[in-house]
Design a protein around this motif. Structure first.
Motif, PDB file in Angstrom:
ATOM      1  N   LEU A 281       0.837  -1.199   0.000  1.00 22.80           N
ATOM      2  CA  LEU A 281       0.000   0.000   0.000  1.00 22.80           C
ATOM      3  C   LEU A 281       0.865   1.240   0.000  1.00 22.80           C
ATOM      4  N   LYS A 282       0.447   2.235  -0.732  1.00 21.18           N
ATOM      5  CA  LYS A 282       1.053   3.557  -0.639  1.00 21.18           C
ATOM      6  C   LYS A 282       0.007   4.563  -1.082  1.00 21.18           C
ATOM      7  N   ASP A 283       0.049   5.710  -0.466  1.00 18.51           N
ATOM      8  CA  ASP A 283      -0.913   6.756  -0.787  1.00 18.51           C
ATOM      9  C   ASP A 283      -0.158   8.033  -1.111  1.00 18.51           C
ATOM     10  N   MET A 284       0.177   8.196  -2.382  1.00 16.37           N
ATOM     11  CA  MET A 284       0.944   9.350  -2.814  1.00 16.37           C
ATOM     12  C   MET A 284       0.109  10.636  -2.802  1.00 16.37           C
ATOM     13  N   ASN A 285      -1.198  10.518  -2.710  1.00 14.71           N
ATOM     14  CA  ASN A 285      -2.082  11.690  -2.662  1.00 14.71           C
ATOM     15  C   ASN A 285      -2.680  11.883  -1.273  1.00 14.71           C
ATOM     16  N   PHE A 286      -1.961  11.460  -0.254  1.00 14.01           N
ATOM     17  CA  PHE A 286      -2.516  11.447   1.101  1.00 14.01           C
ATOM     18  C   PHE A 286      -2.869  12.824   1.638  1.00 14.01           C
ATOM     19  N   MET A 287      -2.284  13.871   1.089  1.00 21.19           N
ATOM     20  CA  MET A 287      -2.568  15.207   1.598  1.00 21.19           C
ATOM     21  C   MET A 287      -3.663  15.924   0.812  1.00 21.19           C
ATOM     22  N   SER A 288      -4.106  15.331  -0.276  1.00 22.01           N
ATOM     23  CA  SER A 288      -5.177  15.971  -1.039  1.00 22.01           C
ATOM     24  C   SER A 288      -6.522  15.535  -0.475  1.00 22.01           C
ATOM     25  N   GLY A 289      -7.470  16.424  -0.540  1.00 17.44           N
ATOM     26  CA  GLY A 289      -8.776  16.115   0.028  1.00 17.44           C
ATOM     27  C   GLY A 289      -8.760  16.315   1.532  1.00 17.44           C
ATOM     28  N   SER A 290      -9.925  16.392   2.096  1.00  9.94           N
ATOM     29  CA  SER A 290      -9.990  16.558   3.549  1.00  9.94           C
ATOM     30  C   SER A 290     -10.770  15.407   4.138  1.00  9.94           C
ATOM     31  N   ASN A 291     -10.243  14.868   5.191  1.00 11.77           N
ATOM     32  CA  ASN A 291     -10.918  13.787   5.881  1.00 11.77           C
ATOM     33  C   ASN A 291     -10.685  13.979   7.365  1.00 11.77           C
ATOM     34  N   ALA A 292     -11.691  14.439   8.052  1.00 12.64           N
ATOM     35  CA  ALA A 292     -11.560  14.741   9.476  1.00 12.64           C
ATOM     36  C   ALA A 292     -11.795  13.520  10.361  1.00 12.64           C
ATOM     37  N   ARG A 293     -11.973  12.358   9.760  1.00 12.28           N
ATOM     38  CA  ARG A 293     -12.279  11.152  10.527  1.00 12.28           C
ATOM     39  C   ARG A 293     -11.230  10.845  11.588  1.00 12.28           C
ATOM     40  N   TYR A 294      -9.957  10.996  11.250  1.00  8.17           N
ATOM     41  CA  TYR A 294      -8.882  10.669  12.181  1.00  8.17           C
ATOM     42  C   TYR A 294      -8.014  11.892  12.473  1.00  8.17           C
ATOM     43  N   HIS A 295      -8.577  13.060  12.307  1.00  5.50           N
ATOM     44  CA  HIS A 295      -7.820  14.289  12.491  1.00  5.50           C
ATOM     45  C   HIS A 295      -7.119  14.289  13.841  1.00  5.50           C
ATOM     46  N   TYR A 296      -5.858  14.559  13.843  1.00  2.00           N
ATOM     47  CA  TYR A 296      -5.000  14.608  15.028  1.00  2.00           C
ATOM     48  C   TYR A 296      -4.666  13.230  15.610  1.00  2.00           C
ATOM     49  N   ASP A 297      -5.030  12.160  14.949  1.00  2.00           N
ATOM     50  CA  ASP A 297      -4.595  10.836  15.399  1.00  2.00           C
ATOM     51  C   ASP A 297      -3.134  10.636  15.012  1.00  2.00           C
ATOM     52  N   LEU A 298      -2.446   9.818  15.768  1.00  2.00           N
ATOM     53  CA  LEU A 298      -1.041   9.528  15.502  1.00  2.00           C
ATOM     54  C   LEU A 298      -0.846   8.991  14.086  1.00  2.00           C
ATOM     55  N   LEU A 299      -1.749   8.121  13.645  1.00  2.00           N
ATOM     56  CA  LEU A 299      -1.621   7.465  12.336  1.00  2.00           C
ATOM     57  C   LEU A 299      -2.743   7.891  11.392  1.00  2.00           C
ATOM     58  N   GLU A 300      -3.054   9.151  11.381  1.00  2.00           N
ATOM     59  CA  GLU A 300      -4.177   9.681  10.597  1.00  2.00           C
ATOM     60  C   GLU A 300      -4.140   9.216   9.139  1.00  2.00           C
ATOM     61  N   TYR A 301      -3.032   9.448   8.467  1.00  2.00           N
ATOM     62  CA  TYR A 301      -2.949   9.142   7.037  1.00  2.00           C
ATOM     63  C   TYR A 301      -2.897   7.640   6.778  1.00  2.00           C
ATOM     64  N   GLU A 302      -2.231   6.920   7.653  1.00  2.71           N
ATOM     65  CA  GLU A 302      -2.128   5.474   7.502  1.00  2.71           C
ATOM     66  C   GLU A 302      -3.496   4.807   7.709  1.00  2.71           C
ATOM     67  N   GLN A 303      -4.273   5.306   8.670  1.00  2.00           N
ATOM     68  CA  GLN A 303      -5.596   4.747   8.924  1.00  2.00           C
ATOM     69  C   GLN A 303      -6.522   4.963   7.730  1.00  2.00           C
ATOM     70  N   ILE A 304      -6.470   6.128   7.135  1.00  2.00           N
ATOM     71  CA  ILE A 304      -7.285   6.400   5.948  1.00  2.00           C
ATOM     72  C   ILE A 304      -6.883   5.455   4.817  1.00  2.00           C
ATOM     73  N   MET A 305      -5.579   5.266   4.632  1.00  2.00           N
ATOM     74  CA  MET A 305      -5.068   4.368   3.592  1.00  2.00           C
ATOM     75  C   MET A 305      -5.559   2.937   3.843  1.00  2.00           C
ATOM     76  N   LEU A 306      -5.506   2.486   5.094  1.00  2.00           N
ATOM     77  CA  LEU A 306      -5.979   1.143   5.432  1.00  2.00           C
ATOM     78  C   LEU A 306      -7.489   1.016   5.259  1.00  2.00           C
ATOM     79  N   ASP A 307      -8.245   2.047   5.615  1.00  2.00           N
ATOM     80  CA  ASP A 307      -9.702   2.027   5.423  1.00  2.00           C
ATOM     81  C   ASP A 307     -10.059   1.822   3.954  1.00  2.00           C
ATOM     82  N   GLU A 308      -9.379   2.550   3.082  1.00  2.00           N
ATOM     83  CA  GLU A 308      -9.652   2.444   1.649  1.00  2.00           C
ATOM     84  C   GLU A 308      -9.296   1.056   1.131  1.00  2.00           C
ATOM     85  N   TRP A 309      -8.143   0.522   1.566  1.00  2.00           N
ATOM     86  CA  TRP A 309      -7.767  -0.839   1.169  1.00  2.00           C
ATOM     87  C   TRP A 309      -8.808  -1.839   1.647  1.00  2.00           C
ATOM     88  N   PHE A 310      -9.215  -1.732   2.907  1.00  2.00           N
ATOM     89  CA  PHE A 310     -10.169  -2.672   3.484  1.00  2.00           C
ATOM     90  C   PHE A 310     -11.498  -2.624   2.727  1.00  2.00           C
TER      91      PHE A 310
END
Length: 168
Positions: free
Chosen positions: A127-156
């Protein structure tokens, strides 16, 4: 007051004897974590940071597995992690600076097993998310693994969409 306590006792007792709604379990294995691409701490100890990252990933995989049918087990073997951002020494501090070029990556394999340990689905995942900073997703805002969790959610969602059970 006695009536309220009696009502609460009846409710709590009935909840204890209701059948539990079960969901899939998850098991996470961390393979050769010392060779992971980037799991560098900022201003805390390396071991504490690694344990916090692993615990957060394990909790997230458990939340994802809870969307799968009961009596299934999602086994994950993580072989590499590259967290979003990079650590930099700034003065006397080490900080994780997140920039677009330091995108999150994760390599793992998984097996989804039924109640008899038969493999329902398995795959090696890069998995890799080269566009991880585009778009807004407040679901995990301020979480330690914010971007990684979003990437895993999409994969799942992409991987297990047909197997997921409706939330009640």
């Amino acid at each position: 007051m006695k009536k309220l306590i009696s009502i609460l006792t009846v409710i709590m007792t009935s909840l204890l004897f209701m059948p539990n709604v079960m969901a899939a379990n998850s098991e996470v294995t961390w393979t050769d974590y010392k060779s992971y691409r980037d799991i560098k701490e900022s201003n805390e100890g390396r071991k504490n940071f690694r344990e916090k990252v692993f615990t957060n990933f394990e909790k997230h995989f458990a939340q994802l597995a809870a969307k799968l049918p009961e009596n299934q087990t999602l086994k994950i073997e993580v072989t590499d992690i590259d967290l979003a951002g990079d650590t930099r020494v700034i003065g006397i501090d080490r900080l994780r600076i997140v920039r677009e070029i330091d995108f999150p990556r994760m390599n793992f394999s998984y097996q989804l097993l039924d109640e008899n340990n038969n493999v329902i689905k398995s795959e090696d995942v890069v998995l890799k998310d080269m566009n991880f900073m585009s778009g807004s997703n407040a679901r995990y805002h301020y979480d330690l693994l914010e971007y990684e969790q979003i990437m895993l959610d999409e994969w799942f969602q992409d991987t297990f969409n047909e197997l997921m059970v409706e939330s009640k």
